[in-house]
Design an enzyme around this catalytic site. Structure first.
Site, PDB file in Angstrom:
ATOM      1  N   TYR A 100       0.837  -1.205   0.000  1.00 45.01           N
ATOM      2  CA  TYR A 100       0.000   0.000   0.000  1.00 45.01           C
ATOM      3  C   TYR A 100       0.872   1.256   0.000  1.00 45.01           C
ATOM      4  O   TYR A 100       0.641   2.183  -0.776  1.00 45.01           O
ATOM      5  CB  TYR A 100      -0.927  -0.003   1.216  1.00 45.01           C
ATOM      6  N   GLU A 128     -11.390   6.526   4.932  1.00 44.83           N
ATOM      7  CA  GLU A 128     -10.735   7.395   5.909  1.00 44.83           C
ATOM      8  C   GLU A 128     -11.695   7.733   7.045  1.00 44.83           C
ATOM      9  O   GLU A 128     -11.300   7.808   8.213  1.00 44.83           O
ATOM     10  CB  GLU A 128     -10.231   8.682   5.242  1.00 44.83           C
ATOM     11  N   TRP A 154      -5.065   3.148  10.314  1.00 44.67           N
ATOM     12  CA  TRP A 154      -5.307   2.856   8.905  1.00 44.67           C
ATOM     13  C   TRP A 154      -5.020   1.381   8.609  1.00 44.67           C
ATOM     14  O   TRP A 154      -5.673   0.767   7.767  1.00 44.67           O
ATOM     15  CB  TRP A 154      -4.467   3.753   7.998  1.00 44.67           C
TER      16      TRP A 154
END
Length: 203
Positions: free
Chosen positions: A18, A40, A48
């Site tokens: 990522y 988000e 995250w």
């Protein structure tokens, strides 16, 4: 020699991929930006990394983040989402996602593209920062504060200034890779061109 990465990356190959392939690459597709904003928002109060591990679960549960489908969710679908272990089962966040789909459709109905609207807060191009330490990176900026105000005015929820700044970082509106990270230059640092936008996911 091992590549130097941003300090927040752990040793999970999913997280490394990522960081190396997505984070900080400009996204200009309306639907991809919608997905990223909702993810988000789902992250609020969490890491995250937690959301990234559940991203495919979110895509499945929310019909690929198709706003037209999501805007029609009723009580039965919401109840199913709240029972789905593949996502964060938070009632406020689930209801906000449905409401945000309706807000997205209202914005489109007004004739304004979501990508153009969001990128207007950076003048249409990425902001290249030069942070050397993770603690120097701000939690929000005047641009993310302005984005948050306007999103909220248009009916979006879970879109506070900190969420908006994390979104801007992820979507490549700002390059917040540390200057010591190999991706900083690849994402527009040192005057290099930014990478081409990530291609939209197949439906």
């Amino acid at each position: 020699m091992d590549r130097i990465r941003c300090d927040w990356v752990n040793d999970d190959p999913l997280y490394i991929a990522y960081h190396d392939e997505e984070w900080g690459v400009p996204v200009r597709d309306d639907l991809q930006l919608f997905e990223q904003l909702l993810l988000e928002g789902a992250q609020a109060g969490l890491s995250w990394y937690t959301i990234l591990k559940k991203r495919e679960g979110y895509r499945r549960a929310f019909d690929g983040f198709d706003p037209e489908h999501m805007a029609r969710y009723g009580d039965r679908k919401v109840a199913a989402l709240l029972a789905d272990e593949g996502i964060v089962r938070n009632r406020l966040k689930v209801h906000a996602a449905v409401g945000n789909a309706r807000a997205w459709l209202d914005l489109r109905e007004s004739g304004e593209g979501f990508a153009d609207f969001l990128w207007s807060f950076t003048g249409g191009k990425p902001i290249i920062n030069e942070w050397r330490r993770l603690e120097d990176v701000p939690a929000s900026t005047p641009a993310s504060q302005a984005m948050s105000r306007e999103l909220k005015r248009r009916g979006f929820r879970f879109a506070g200034p900190t969420i908006c700044y994390a979104f801007m970082q992820a979507a490549g509106m700002v390059n917040d890779h540390l200057v010591t990270c190999f991706r900083w230059a690849e994402c527009g640092g040192e005057g290099r061109p930014c990478p081409p936008p990530i291609a939209p996911r197949p439906p």
